[in-house]
Motif scaffolding. Structure first.
Motif, PDB file in Angstrom:
ATOM      1  N   TRP A 160      -3.074   8.247 -11.685  1.00 33.74           N
ATOM      2  CA  TRP A 160      -2.152   8.177 -10.560  1.00 33.74           C
ATOM      3  C   TRP A 160      -2.497   7.081  -9.566  1.00 33.74           C
ATOM      4  CZ3 TRP A 160       2.553   9.730 -10.399  1.00 33.74           C
ATOM      5  CH2 TRP A 160       2.954  10.764 -11.242  1.00 33.74           C
ATOM      6  N   PHE A 161      -3.766   6.731  -9.462  1.00 35.04           N
ATOM      7  CA  PHE A 161      -4.095   5.576  -8.627  1.00 35.04           C
ATOM      8  C   PHE A 161      -3.394   4.338  -9.171  1.00 35.04           C
ATOM      9  CE2 PHE A 161      -6.963   7.989  -6.214  1.00 35.04           C
ATOM     10  CZ  PHE A 161      -7.528   7.206  -5.220  1.00 35.04           C
ATOM     11  N   ALA A 162      -3.481   4.157 -10.495  1.00 34.19           N
ATOM     12  CA  ALA A 162      -2.837   2.997 -11.124  1.00 34.19           C
ATOM     13  C   ALA A 162      -1.319   3.084 -10.991  1.00 34.19           C
ATOM     14  CB  ALA A 162      -3.245   2.912 -12.592  1.00 34.19           C
ATOM     15  N   ASN A 163      -0.754   4.275 -11.240  1.00 25.15           N
ATOM     16  CA  ASN A 163       0.704   4.437 -11.166  1.00 25.15           C
ATOM     17  C   ASN A 163       1.241   4.125  -9.772  1.00 25.15           C
ATOM     18  OD1 ASN A 163       0.755   5.169 -13.821  1.00 25.15           O
ATOM     19  ND2 ASN A 163       1.162   7.344 -13.474  1.00 25.15           N
ATOM     20  N   LEU A 164       0.607   4.714  -8.773  1.00 30.72           N
ATOM     21  CA  LEU A 164       1.098   4.544  -7.410  1.00 30.72           C
ATOM     22  C   LEU A 164       0.874   3.119  -6.903  1.00 30.72           C
ATOM     23  CD1 LEU A 164      -0.022   7.961  -5.882  1.00 30.72           C
ATOM     24  CD2 LEU A 164       2.326   7.143  -6.066  1.00 30.72           C
ATOM     25  N   GLN A 165      -0.272   2.555  -7.206  1.00 29.22           N
ATOM     26  CA  GLN A 165      -0.540   1.186  -6.759  1.00 29.22           C
ATOM     27  C   GLN A 165       0.398   0.186  -7.425  1.00 29.22           C
ATOM     28  OE1 GLN A 165      -4.717   0.811  -7.585  1.00 29.22           O
ATOM     29  NE2 GLN A 165      -5.338   1.980  -5.781  1.00 29.22           N
ATOM     30  N   ASN A 166       0.624   0.360  -8.726  1.00 34.39           N
ATOM     31  CA  ASN A 166       1.549  -0.552  -9.428  1.00 34.39           C
ATOM     32  C   ASN A 166       2.975  -0.397  -8.913  1.00 34.39           C
ATOM     33  OD1 ASN A 166      -0.505  -1.567 -11.034  1.00 34.39           O
ATOM     34  ND2 ASN A 166      -0.157  -0.104 -12.697  1.00 34.39           N
ATOM     35  N   PHE A 167       3.355   0.862  -8.655  1.00 35.54           N
ATOM     36  CA  PHE A 167       4.709   1.084  -8.137  1.00 35.54           C
ATOM     37  C   PHE A 167       4.852   0.470  -6.749  1.00 35.54           C
ATOM     38  CE2 PHE A 167       7.818   3.662  -5.762  1.00 35.54           C
ATOM     39  CZ  PHE A 167       8.936   3.445  -6.561  1.00 35.54           C
ATOM     40  N   GLY A 168       3.829   0.655  -5.905  1.00 34.20           N
ATOM     41  CA  GLY A 168       3.881   0.077  -4.563  1.00 34.20           C
ATOM     42  C   GLY A 168       3.998  -1.432  -4.591  1.00 34.20           C
ATOM     43  N   ALA A 169       3.211  -2.081  -5.455  1.00 33.21           N
ATOM     44  CA  ALA A 169       3.259  -3.543  -5.553  1.00 33.21           C
ATOM     45  C   ALA A 169       4.618  -4.022  -6.048  1.00 33.21           C
ATOM     46  CB  ALA A 169       2.155  -4.036  -6.474  1.00 33.21           C
ATOM     47  N   SER A 170       5.260  -3.221  -6.923  1.00 33.75           N
ATOM     48  CA  SER A 170       6.559  -3.621  -7.465  1.00 33.75           C
ATOM     49  C   SER A 170       7.669  -3.572  -6.421  1.00 33.75           C
ATOM     50  CB  SER A 170       6.935  -2.722  -8.645  1.00 33.75           C
ATOM     51  OG  SER A 170       7.281  -1.410  -8.207  1.00 33.75           O
ATOM     52  N   LEU A 171       7.450  -2.856  -5.326  1.00 38.59           N
ATOM     53  CA  LEU A 171       8.464  -2.747  -4.277  1.00 38.59           C
ATOM     54  C   LEU A 171       8.531  -4.000  -3.399  1.00 38.59           C
ATOM     55  CD1 LEU A 171       7.785   0.930  -3.123  1.00 38.59           C
ATOM     56  CD2 LEU A 171       9.679   0.127  -4.548  1.00 38.59           C
ATOM     57  N   HIS A 172       7.475  -4.799  -3.430  1.00 38.91           N
ATOM     58  CA  HIS A 172       7.406  -6.020  -2.613  1.00 38.91           C
ATOM     59  C   HIS A 172       7.580  -5.703  -1.127  1.00 38.91           C
ATOM     60  CE1 HIS A 172       7.471  -8.264  -6.350  1.00 38.91           C
ATOM     61  NE2 HIS A 172       8.592  -7.661  -6.694  1.00 38.91           N
ATOM     62  N   GLU A 173       7.004  -4.579  -0.716  1.00 38.18           N
ATOM     63  CA  GLU A 173       7.052  -4.168   0.681  1.00 38.18           C
ATOM     64  C   GLU A 173       5.680  -3.566   1.047  1.00 38.18           C
ATOM     65  OE1 GLU A 173       7.106  -3.805   4.021  1.00 38.18           O
ATOM     66  OE2 GLU A 173       9.204  -4.285   3.610  1.00 38.18           O
ATOM     67  N   PRO A 174       4.805  -4.355   1.680  1.00 40.20           N
ATOM     68  CA  PRO A 174       3.462  -3.865   2.020  1.00 40.20           C
ATOM     69  C   PRO A 174       3.451  -2.599   2.871  1.00 40.20           C
ATOM     70  CG  PRO A 174       3.566  -6.244   2.263  1.00 40.20           C
ATOM     71  CD  PRO A 174       4.971  -5.784   2.024  1.00 40.20           C
ATOM     72  N   LEU A 175       4.480  -2.381   3.696  1.00 37.36           N
ATOM     73  CA  LEU A 175       4.516  -1.165   4.504  1.00 37.36           C
ATOM     74  C   LEU A 175       4.623   0.078   3.619  1.00 37.36           C
ATOM     75  CD1 LEU A 175       6.829  -2.149   7.503  1.00 37.36           C
ATOM     76  CD2 LEU A 175       4.339  -2.264   7.322  1.00 37.36           C
ATOM     77  N   ALA A 176       5.358  -0.045   2.517  1.00 41.21           N
ATOM     78  CA  ALA A 176       5.448   1.065   1.568  1.00 41.21           C
ATOM     79  C   ALA A 176       4.095   1.298   0.901  1.00 41.21           C
ATOM     80  CB  ALA A 176       6.517   0.775   0.520  1.00 41.21           C
ATOM     81  N   GLU A 177       3.363   0.215   0.638  1.00 44.40           N
ATOM     82  CA  GLU A 177       2.040   0.357   0.034  1.00 44.40           C
ATOM     83  C   GLU A 177       1.064   1.037   0.992  1.00 44.40           C
ATOM     84  OE1 GLU A 177       0.767  -2.894  -2.821  1.00 44.40           O
ATOM     85  OE2 GLU A 177       2.153  -4.021  -1.535  1.00 44.40           O
TER      86      GLU A 177
END
Length: 352
Positions: free
Chosen positions: A171-188
């Protein structure tokens, strides 16, 4: 093209040209009448309502519809929250805007001063479950919240170290990859706040991941590029710097020294209190020692002298003659080895 999409395109074009935002929505009338808009600069304050974050409020109409609009928000994306409280005000001891009631509803979202957002109810009548926006980042938090719920289910399947380790890696990998794919650091940052929370089971894995994974440094660079000179970037950089020290063991030493320093300060405080008490006790004993040399009548006269009484006033108060007062005072001079009234006052005042 649907009527709703056309409507938002028109709103977007008009408000964009005017530099205005508009946040509309629809809630169930029984959930409350006041809707609060909060501006959040500290991503560690995403999990609950804080009154110092609230910037505006509005009342719903009879159908539960509300609207915020204006030009007072930052031009760049920021984190906001809408919050409505369905508790009866008269049934609580304090004004109820802290999000602690079972009937409270809130939603986190990303927006800026030119956005048009609509917070519609779901097909089942649930409040704040859907966001239609001119800003593609606005509903990022809702998407991430869905993933977090899936993660929690996985963690709760088996309460074992093996299950925790497997799911942490996944889940660390899933969430981090998903966050990066959003191109919005605030979401990360929303994801980071969850994974690095000291209260969560993920914290121990986070410290290990922080040393092994370049993701955290990459996120810092994305924040610096997109949100330089903001509280978001400053707080994140300070946190990962400190957590890296903890992860490498330096933080543990720092923590130990803080405890030692705190203990030393406490010991010093207790010692000073002890010495102060002992000093007062010594003064009291010295005072009692002086008074024991005097007769009962002489002690009364000393008390009168300390009250700044004249010989005549002392005589009146003690029902004796002025000459008797003078005799007692002369005896006091001899016993106390002083030569004037001020010396008597100084002698006893130093013992107080």
């Amino acid at each position: 093209m649907s009527t709703r999409i056309l409507f938002f395109l028109i709103c977007f074009t008009v408000l964009k040209s005017q530099g205005q935002y508009r946040f509309d929505g629809h809630i169930n009338p029984d959930e409350g009448k006041t809707v609060y808009l909060s501006y959040i600069e500290d991503y560690r304050k995403l999990s609950r309502i804080y009154t110092d974050q609230i910037i505006r409020k509005t009342e719903t109409d009879s159908l539960g519809r509300f609207s915020f609009q204006g030009t007072n928000l930052p031009e760049e994306n920021r984190i906001y929250r809408l919050h409505v409280d369905g508790c009866e005000m008269e049934s609580t001891k304090n004004p109820h805007v802290l999000g602690v009631c079972d009937f409270s509803q809130s939603v986190l979202f990303i927006a800026n001063n030119t956005d048009t957002l609509n917070f519609s109810k779901s097909a089942y009548g649930q409040t704040f479950c859907q966001i239609v926006s001119t800003n593609p980042s606005s509903d990022n938090f809702l998407e991430i919240a869905t993933l977090k719920e899936e993660m929690i289910v996985d963690f709760n399947d088996f309460n074992s170290e093996a299950n925790k380790k497997i799911n942490s890696e996944k889940w660390f990998a899933n969430l981090q990859n998903f966050g990066a794919s959003l191109h919005e650091p605030l979401a990360e940052l929303f994801i980071y706040d969850f994974l690095s929370d000291r209260r969560n089971e993920t914290y121990s894995y986070y410290l290990k991941d922080l040393n092994d994974n370049t993701y955290y440094g990459d996120l810092l660079e994305r924040l610096k590029r997109t949100y330089p000179e903001t509280r978001y970037t400053e707080l994140y950089q300070n946190e990962i710097d400190l957590d890296k020290q903890i992860a490498s063991g330096k933080g543990a030493n720092l923590f130990t020294w803080k405890w030692i320093l705190g203990f030393a300060l406490l010991l010093s405080l207790l010692l000073n209190i002890y010495l102060l008490i002992k000093k007062r006790q010594s003064r009291e004993m010295a005072k009692r020692g002086i008074l024991e040399k005097l007769t009962h009548q002489e002690q009364k006269i000393v008390n009168e002298i300390l009250k700044e009484k004249t010989n005549k006033e002392i005589a009146t108060d003690l029902f004796i003659s002025v000459s008797t007062v003078k005799t007692h005072i002369n005896n006091l001079y001899k016993k106390l080895d002083v030569s004037k009234r001020d010396d008597i006052k100084g002698l006893f005042e130093n013992q107080n």
